[in-house]
Enzyme design. Structure first.
Site, PDB file in Angstrom:
ATOM      1  CD  GLU A  26       4.377   1.021   6.689  1.00 23.65           C
ATOM      2  OE1 GLU A  26       5.305   1.546   7.795  1.00 23.65           O
ATOM      3  OE2 GLU A  26       3.658   1.691   6.226  1.00 23.65           O
ATOM      4  CG  ASP A  86      -0.398   0.135   2.265  1.00 24.79           C
ATOM      5  OD1 ASP A  86       0.932  -0.682   2.611  1.00 24.79           O
ATOM      6  OD2 ASP A  86       0.004   1.241   3.559  1.00 24.79           O
TER       7      ASP A  86
END
Length: 456
Positions: free
Chosen positions: A112, A45
Site C-alpha cells: 500500500e 507493509d
C-alpha cells in the site's frame, strides 16, 4: 496445548488464500448465505526507516517494544493497528466459539505504501472473481480518526478519498560550457515554472453537499475549543451564501483547512545537471497533487497548462502538455522544450463518495463507534457526547482498487492523534496501548453488530 498451536487450530475455521505470494485473504463462512459478507482490509507493509535516524529512536524501530504504556515501532501507527487489531478480534471470537451468520472476509495488502500496485490490484481481482461486483455489505479499511476532548468525542470515518496526480515537468535545452551560459539554464527555467505553480495554487471551496462541510457542522456542536464567532458562522453557512463565503475566507487562512477542502500541490522532487562546468541539458520536477472530490484529473491538467503557458511564452519554449501541443505565439526557433506528463502513469480520480444520510451501513458503523466510546474504560463516562461525522481521506489507501466491491467503503481507524506518540512515517512511531485495545474492541463490536444487523 501450546497457545500458538491452539490459535492455529482455531484458524482452521477460516479459509486462507494467498495473493501474489504474500497478500492474504481469509474467508470465515457464515451460516446464512443470503447475507452479504463483511470485508475488513488492512496492509502489512510499512515505510522504511532512514538508517541515519535509527539512533534517535527511543527503542529499536522494529522491536515492537511495549514499555507499559506505549507500543513502539515502525508501523505502530500505519497500519499494524488495523492489521493486528482485526486479526486479534477474530482470534478472540474464535476462542469464544462464535459462529457468524454473516460471512467475514479479511484482506491484507502488501504494498500500500507504494501504491498497492501488486497487493491491492491482486486482492481486487481475486475478490471480484470469487465474490463478484458489489458483493459486500460494507468494507472498513484504515483512515479516519476520532478527536477526544473533555467535553465530547468527534469521530470522522472517511466516506471519501481524494484523487491523486503526479505532474512531471521535463525541460530540455541546448548544452554547452558553463563559461558561456545563456540567460537562463534549464534549471533556472524549471525554477520559474515551479514558482509560477506555487504562486497560483488551486482555490479551495466549501460545498454544502460534501463531507467536510457536514463534519464542520458536527464539530461546531461539541468542540469546546471552537470560538463562538466561528461556531455561529458555521451554523449560518447552512443556508446563507454570504456566511458560506465568510466561512471560507476565515477557514482558509489555515493550511490544514485549505488542504481538507481543496486540491493541493507540492513540489517534492527536483533533478538537473551533472557537472558544474556543463550546462544542464535536461531538468525535471515532480509535483504531487491531491485532488478534491469536486474536481478531477482533467481539471487539474487544464489548470496546470493554463498557469504555465505565460512562462512557456516568456522563455520561448515549445510545449507538449499531456500529449497536446500548446505552443501559442512562439518564434520559429525556440529556446527549449517543456513536456508535461503523468509522472508514473498512476493518476487517480477522486473516489466515489459513500452515502452517509439514510444509509444503513453508515448508521451501523456510527452506532458501533458510539458504543465503543461510551463503554470504553479510557473515558469511563457513558454520558459523554459523541458525534460521528463523515470525513475525507487526503491520502490514498488500497480502497482505490475496491470501488466495485461495495458502495459502502469506510476508512476508519478509531485512534486519535493524542494516541500516537510521534505520528506515522517518522522516528519514535508509537501507539498508546490502551487505544489499541479500544481498536480491537471496535473490530469485535462491528463484527458482532454486522452479524446481528437486520438493516444491511
Amino acid at each position: 496445548m501450546d497457545t500458538s498451536i491452539r490459535t492455529l487450530f482455531r484458524y482452521r475455521e477460516l479459509r486462507k488464500t494467498t495473493i501474489n505470494t504474500y497478500g492474504l485473504v481469509y474467508h470465515w463462512q457464515g451460516s446464512n448465505p443470503d447475507l452479504k459478507p463483511l470485508l475488513l482490509t488492512a496492509h502489512q507493509d510499512v515505510v522504511p526507516v532512514e538508517p541515519l535516524t535509527v539512533d534517535t529512536w527511543l527503542y529499536p524501530p522494529f522491536s515492537g517494544t511495549w514499555d507499559g504504556k506505549w507500543i513502539w515501532g515502525r508501523g505502530s501507527c500505519d497500519d499494524k493497528p488495523g492489521l493486528i487489531g482485526s486479526l486479534t478480534a477474530i482470534e478472540k471470537l474464535l476462542e469464544k466459539g462464535f459462529k457468524p451468520q454473516r460471512t467475514i472476509v479479511l484482506a491484507f495488502g502488501i504494498d500500500e505504501e507504494r501504491g498497492g500496485i501488486v497487493g491491492g490490484t491482486g486482492i481486487r481481482d481475486y475478490l471480484l472473481s470469487a465474490y463478484g461486483p458489489n458483493a459486500f455489505a460494507l468494507l472498513i479499511d484504515e483512515g479516519g480518526t476520532l478527536e477526544a476532548h473533555s467535553d465530547g468525542v468527534i469521530a470522522t470515518p472517511a466516506v471519501a478519498e481524494k484523487g491523486h496526480f503526479d505532474l512531471r515537468m521535463s525541460i530540455s535545452t541546448p548544452g554547452g560550457h558553463s563559461s558561456v551560459p545563456p540567460e537562463h539554464t534549464s534549471i533556472g527555467i524549471l525554477a520559474a515554472l515551479i514558482a509560477e505553480l506555487e504562486a497560483n495554487p488551486f482555490t479551495p471551496h466549501l460545498y454544502r453537499n460534501e463531507p467536510y462541510f457536514t463534519a464542520l457542522q458536527c464539530q461546531a456542536l461539541v468542540d469546546p475549543e471552537m470560538d463562538d464567532e466561528l461556531r455561529d458562522l458555521i451554523g449560518k453557512a447552512r443556508y446563507s451564501d454570504k456566511a458560506l463565503a465568510d466561512l471560507e475566507e476565515r477557514l482558509f487562512r489555515n493550511p490544514l483547512s485549505r488542504a481538507l477542502a481543496g486540491t493541493t500541490q507540492a513540489t517534492d522532487i527536483v533533478h538537473g545537471g551533472v557537472k558544474t562546468n556543463a550546462l544542464p541539458e535536461n531538468a525535471f520536477a515532480i509535483v504531487n497533487h491531491r485532488i478534491a472530490g469536486h474536481s478531477s484529473v482533467s481539471t487539474v491538467k487544464t489548470h496546470i497548462a493554463a498557469v504555465l503557458l505565460p512562462i512557456v511564452k516568456k522563455f520561448n519554449l515549445s510545449l507538449d502538455a499531456f500529449g497536446e501541443s500548446l505552443n501559442g505565439e512562439l518564434s520559429q526557433k525556440t529556446s527549449g522544450h517543456l513536456k508535461l506528463s503523468d509522472a508514473w502513469g498512476t493518476a487517480l480520480e477522486p473516489a466515489p463518495v459513500t452515502p452517509w444520510l439514510k444509509n444503513p451501513a453508515y448508521d451501523l458503523l456510527a452506532g458501533t463507534i458510539l458504543n465503543v466510546v461510551k463503554t470504553s474504560a479510557r473515558w469511563n463516562n457513558p454520558d459523554i457526547p459523541v458525534i460521528v461525522a463523515p470525513g475525507t481521506m487526503t491520502g490514498n489507501t488500497d480502497t482505490r482498487y475496491y470501488w466495485n466491491l461495495t458502495q459502502n467503503i469506510f476508512r476508519y481507524g478509531h485512534v486519535s492523534r493524542f494516541d500516537k506518540y510521534n505520528g506515522a512515517h517518522t522516528v519514535n512511531e508509537a501507539i498508546l496501548a490502551d487505544a489499541f485495545i479500544d481498536l480491537i474492541r471496535f473490530f469485535t463490536i462491528v463484527i458482532l453488530n454486522a452479524d446481528e444487523s437486520k438493516i444491511l
